[in-house]
Design an enzyme around this catalytic site. Sequence first.
Site, PDB file in Angstrom:
ATOM      1  N   GLY A  64     -36.412   3.382  67.710  1.00 19.09           N
ATOM      2  CA  GLY A  64     -36.419   2.328  68.725  1.00 19.09           C
ATOM      3  C   GLY A  64     -35.243   1.388  68.553  1.00 19.09           C
ATOM      4  O   GLY A  64     -35.400   0.168  68.559  1.00 19.09           O
ATOM      5  N   TYR A  84     -53.283  -2.395  71.272  1.00 16.79           N
ATOM      6  CA  TYR A  84     -52.060  -2.722  70.520  1.00 16.79           C
ATOM      7  C   TYR A  84     -52.430  -3.271  69.144  1.00 16.79           C
ATOM      8  O   TYR A  84     -51.877  -2.848  68.121  1.00 16.79           O
ATOM      9  CB  TYR A  84     -51.239  -3.755  71.306  1.00 16.79           C
ATOM     10  N   LYS A  93     -51.572  -1.704  65.381  1.00 23.24           N
ATOM     11  CA  LYS A  93     -50.823  -2.433  64.352  1.00 23.24           C
ATOM     12  C   LYS A  93     -51.678  -2.645  63.091  1.00 23.24           C
ATOM     13  O   LYS A  93     -51.154  -2.689  61.978  1.00 23.24           O
ATOM     14  CB  LYS A  93     -50.287  -3.752  64.917  1.00 23.24           C
ATOM     15  N   ILE A 147     -41.620 -12.567  69.053  1.00 24.30           N
ATOM     16  CA  ILE A 147     -40.176 -12.358  68.945  1.00 24.30           C
ATOM     17  C   ILE A 147     -39.638 -12.181  70.364  1.00 24.30           C
ATOM     18  O   ILE A 147     -40.176 -11.366  71.135  1.00 24.30           O
ATOM     19  CB  ILE A 147     -39.873 -11.094  68.089  1.00 24.30           C
TER      20      ILE A 147
HETATM   21  P1  NAD Z   1     -38.642  -3.505  72.836  1.00 25.02           P
HETATM   22  O1  NAD Z   1     -39.573  -3.076  73.916  1.00 25.02           O
HETATM   23  O2  NAD Z   1     -37.561  -4.484  73.150  1.00 25.02           O
HETATM   24  O3  NAD Z   1     -37.947  -2.218  72.158  1.00 25.02           O
HETATM   25  C1  NAD Z   1     -38.708  -1.103  71.828  1.00 25.02           C
HETATM   26  C2  NAD Z   1     -37.804   0.010  71.381  1.00 25.02           C
HETATM   27  O4  NAD Z   1     -38.629   1.139  71.055  1.00 25.02           O
HETATM   28  C3  NAD Z   1     -36.826   0.483  72.433  1.00 25.02           C
HETATM   29  O5  NAD Z   1     -35.603   0.805  71.798  1.00 25.02           O
HETATM   30  C4  NAD Z   1     -37.457   1.769  72.976  1.00 25.02           C
HETATM   31  O6  NAD Z   1     -36.484   2.726  73.428  1.00 25.02           O
HETATM   32  C5  NAD Z   1     -38.137   2.289  71.722  1.00 25.02           C
HETATM   33  N1  NAD Z   1     -39.224   3.192  72.027  1.00 25.02           N
HETATM   34  C6  NAD Z   1     -40.350   2.940  72.738  1.00 25.02           C
HETATM   35  N2  NAD Z   1     -41.107   4.042  72.796  1.00 25.02           N
HETATM   36  C7  NAD Z   1     -40.447   4.999  72.087  1.00 25.02           C
HETATM   37  C8  NAD Z   1     -40.717   6.341  71.785  1.00 25.02           C
HETATM   38  N3  NAD Z   1     -41.835   6.940  72.222  1.00 25.02           N
HETATM   39  N4  NAD Z   1     -39.831   7.033  71.041  1.00 25.02           N
HETATM   40  C9  NAD Z   1     -38.687   6.453  70.595  1.00 25.02           C
HETATM   41  N5  NAD Z   1     -38.377   5.179  70.852  1.00 25.02           N
HETATM   42  C10 NAD Z   1     -39.253   4.475  71.602  1.00 25.02           C
HETATM   43  O7  NAD Z   1     -39.587  -4.028  71.672  1.00 25.02           O
HETATM   44  P2  NAD Z   1     -39.329  -4.976  70.410  1.00 25.02           P
HETATM   45  O8  NAD Z   1     -39.876  -6.293  70.727  1.00 25.02           O
HETATM   46  O9  NAD Z   1     -37.944  -4.844  69.915  1.00 25.02           O
HETATM   47  O10 NAD Z   1     -40.360  -4.281  69.404  1.00 25.02           O
HETATM   48  C11 NAD Z   1     -39.981  -3.462  68.323  1.00 25.02           C
HETATM   49  C12 NAD Z   1     -41.179  -3.305  67.407  1.00 25.02           C
HETATM   50  O11 NAD Z   1     -41.623  -4.587  66.994  1.00 25.02           O
HETATM   51  C13 NAD Z   1     -42.389  -2.644  68.074  1.00 25.02           C
HETATM   52  O12 NAD Z   1     -43.033  -1.794  67.155  1.00 25.02           O
HETATM   53  C14 NAD Z   1     -43.278  -3.822  68.421  1.00 25.02           C
HETATM   54  O13 NAD Z   1     -44.626  -3.464  68.519  1.00 25.02           O
HETATM   55  C15 NAD Z   1     -43.010  -4.728  67.239  1.00 25.02           C
HETATM   56  N6  NAD Z   1     -43.327  -6.136  67.466  1.00 25.02           N
HETATM   57  C16 NAD Z   1     -42.720  -6.851  68.446  1.00 25.02           C
HETATM   58  C17 NAD Z   1     -43.057  -8.189  68.623  1.00 25.02           C
HETATM   59  C18 NAD Z   1     -42.444  -9.042  69.709  1.00 25.02           C
HETATM   60  O14 NAD Z   1     -42.939 -10.153  69.934  1.00 25.02           O
HETATM   61  N7  NAD Z   1     -41.387  -8.618  70.376  1.00 25.02           N
HETATM   62  C19 NAD Z   1     -44.007  -8.774  67.793  1.00 25.02           C
HETATM   63  C20 NAD Z   1     -44.613  -8.015  66.797  1.00 25.02           C
HETATM   64  C21 NAD Z   1     -44.247  -6.692  66.637  1.00 25.02           C
END
Ligand code: NAD
Length: 231
Positions: free
Chosen positions: A7, A141, A145, A174
């Site tokens: 990702g 979700y 997690k 984030i």
């Molecule tokens: P985002 O949606 O901006 O980016 C997600 C990334 O994952 C993208 O690059 C997308 O191409 C990739 N992706 C999604 N499905 C995929 C798949 N099946 N195969 C390969 N790549 C895939 O999200 P983010 O905010 O950068 O989140 C990244 C991680 O952090 C995630 O696991 C999310 O659950 C976790 N997270 C985010 C937050 C937040 O507030 N943004 C908080 C806690 C945890």
Amino acid sequence: MTTVITGGSRGIGAAAVELFAKRGDRVFFLYEKEHEAARAVAEKTGARAICCDVADAQGVKAAFSQIGDVDILVNNAGICYYGLMSQMAESQWDRIFDVNVKGIFNCVNAATPSFLQKQRGCIINVASMWGRTGASCEAAYSATKGAVIALTKALAKELGPSGIRVNAVAPGVILTDMCANVDPEILAELAEEAPLGRNGSAMDVAKAMEYLADAQFVTGHILNVDGGYVI
Ligand code: NAD
């Protein structure tokens, strides 16, 4: 060091690609669908992008066979679902578990032979504060997690004797595309609830990942990166 980040085309993953590439690591990142964004990250950082759905075991195997030897694996790819669980379709439930949990199973199993050969390796999973506390309208979700947290601890015990460390970050709110549809007022309220009084940036999380990559005596740890939201 060869570092693989799932990702990596945007958000937290793109910040991690940037940071690990700046350190001098040979960085590969997996992404799904977003070719333009992936190309931009690759051009900016010198990392190599591989289009691959982490939920697809065969695709993940093929991606890792292109990469070869791995030192650090960052399991960051994830999707969310917002809504009442009673209104969630079975296919949506399955998909969120396939990406957020089975994706880690696929990537860890693809990287582990390389780690075992060297008797050294580092896995960093991306959980969430909702995996600790649960969030209304994010039941699936939160459950994925929570599973990532348990998986991290179990794998740390299973792989530690082989020299492989397994840790996770548990980000709070984030500001990435994942939060793009959240009402700005709710985001402001969440920021106020955190002792540090703000929401986080993707780079805040990448820096915590860098710490876990370097901390050679730390394993099985879930590192909150949430401004103190969960204490
Ligand atoms: P985002 O949606 O901006 O980016 C997600 C990334 O994952 C993208 O690059 C997308 O191409 C990739 N992706 C999604 N499905 C995929 C798949 N099946 N195969 C390969 N790549 C895939 O999200 P983010 O905010 O950068 O989140 C990244 C991680 O952090 C995630 O696991 C999310 O659950 C976790 N997270 C985010 C937050 C937040 O507030 N943004 C908080 C806690 C945890």
